[in-house]
Design a protein around this motif. Structure first.
Motif, PDB file in Angstrom:
ATOM      1  N   ARG A  92       0.817  -1.210   0.000  1.00  0.00           N
ATOM      2  CA  ARG A  92       0.000   0.000   0.000  1.00  0.00           C
ATOM      3  C   ARG A  92       0.851   1.260   0.000  1.00  0.00           C
ATOM      4  O   ARG A  92       0.547   2.240  -0.675  1.00  0.00           O
ATOM      5  CB  ARG A  92      -0.910   0.023   1.238  1.00  0.00           C
ATOM      6  N   ALA A  95      -6.537  -1.474  -5.044  1.00  0.00           N
ATOM      7  CA  ALA A  95      -7.280  -0.482  -4.248  1.00  0.00           C
ATOM      8  C   ALA A  95      -8.275   0.209  -5.153  1.00  0.00           C
ATOM      9  O   ALA A  95      -7.969   0.504  -6.308  1.00  0.00           O
ATOM     10  CB  ALA A  95      -6.334   0.536  -3.637  1.00  0.00           C
ATOM     11  N   ASP A  96      -9.425   0.477  -4.604  1.00  0.00           N
ATOM     12  CA  ASP A  96     -10.483   1.136  -5.358  1.00  0.00           C
ATOM     13  C   ASP A  96     -10.405   2.635  -5.087  1.00  0.00           C
ATOM     14  O   ASP A  96     -11.301   3.217  -4.511  1.00  0.00           O
ATOM     15  CB  ASP A  96     -11.832   0.554  -4.910  1.00  0.00           C
ATOM     16  N   ASP A  97      -9.306   3.254  -5.491  1.00  0.00           N
ATOM     17  CA  ASP A  97      -9.084   4.655  -5.123  1.00  0.00           C
ATOM     18  C   ASP A  97      -9.126   5.582  -6.336  1.00  0.00           C
ATOM     19  O   ASP A  97      -8.643   6.704  -6.285  1.00  0.00           O
ATOM     20  CB  ASP A  97      -7.746   4.805  -4.383  1.00  0.00           C
TER      21      ASP A  97
END
Ligand SMILES: *Cc1c(COP(=O)(O)O)cnc(C)c1O
Length: 226
Positions: A90, A113-115
């Motif tokens: 991350r 990651a759904d960012d």
């Protein structure tokens, strides 16, 4: 301390890259030359940036993040090329443009990651018989690729490999090309091949490399890690 030879080494390597591309009937403009700056201070990265280099490679998280933070005023793309522990994934995602060393499902999950942004991912192949080396067994490439394709926030770019020491690099890179062709049947956009270092980039280009990771031929010898 600035290095008066840096510009000429960079120019020599870039000329050799262009020669190798033309010899292979390829357009040099389709190649991305990443300068691997591991062990070197941020000041050397700054000199490279002044010479027009934008793509930098690093293999350790703490060192990469420190340079990224120190050089935040420059428009650089950081490529993570070293073995990566899942618990640091991350943090790497936060500053890296790409990770070239994705070799297991748990790391895919940790990087996803759904960012709202996409991290470029290369699947590293292990071309040795030693499972302790980084990389996925080429036979196990497809399931790992499926995992990336199903994960949020990751863009599958292609494959990556390091030629085994003492082996004929051309033969090793031919295996990489073959794995890349298999991958493209599953993921037609995943056309990239990250292969070729200071000693073997011409062979990698001959076998279709698109992303070259070149350290010492440009930076000079690495200082001892301290
Ligand atoms: C250090 C490193 C390179 C660059 O190696 P040189 O021989 O200095 O060009 C390329 N790829 C990876 C994964 C590395 O760790």
């Amino acid at each position: 301390m600035s290095d008066p030879e840096l510009a000429s080494r960079l120019a020599r390597v870039d000329a050799a890259i262009a020669d190798a591309a033309r010899a292979a009937g390829r357009d040099p403009a389709e190649l991305t030359r990443i300068v691997v700056t591991k062990f070197h201070p941020a000041s050397l990265v700054r000199e490279l940036a002044a010479l027009g280099v934008r793509d930098m490679g690093e293999n350790r998280h703490q060192e990469a993040r420190a340079k990224h933070d120190e050089l935040a005023d420059l428009d650089l793309a950081w490529h993570f090329v070293g073995q990566l522990q899942s618990n640091k994934a991350r943090a790497v995602r936060a500053y890296a443009a790409s990770v070239h060393s994705v070799d297991r499902a748990s790391l895919v999950d940790a990087l996803a990651a759904d960012d709202g942004r996409a991290l470029d991912v290369f699947l590293e192949l292990n071309l040795t018989e030693d499972p302790g080396r980084g990389g996925v067994d080429p036979e196990a490439l497809e399931p790992l690729a499926e995992r990336v394709l199903a994960a949020p926030g990751l863009r599958l770019r292609g494959v990556m490999a390091v030629a085994p020491l003492g082996a004929d690099p051309r033969g090793a890179f031919a295996r990489v090309r073959e794995a890349s062709e298999r991958l493209r049947r599953l993921a037609p956009e995943a056309t990239a091949i990250s292969a070729g270092m200071s000693g073997d980039f011409a062979e990698a280009i001959a076998e279709g490399a698109t992303h070259l990771r070149i350290g010492t031929a440009i930076t000079g010898d690495r200082p001892p890690r301290g």
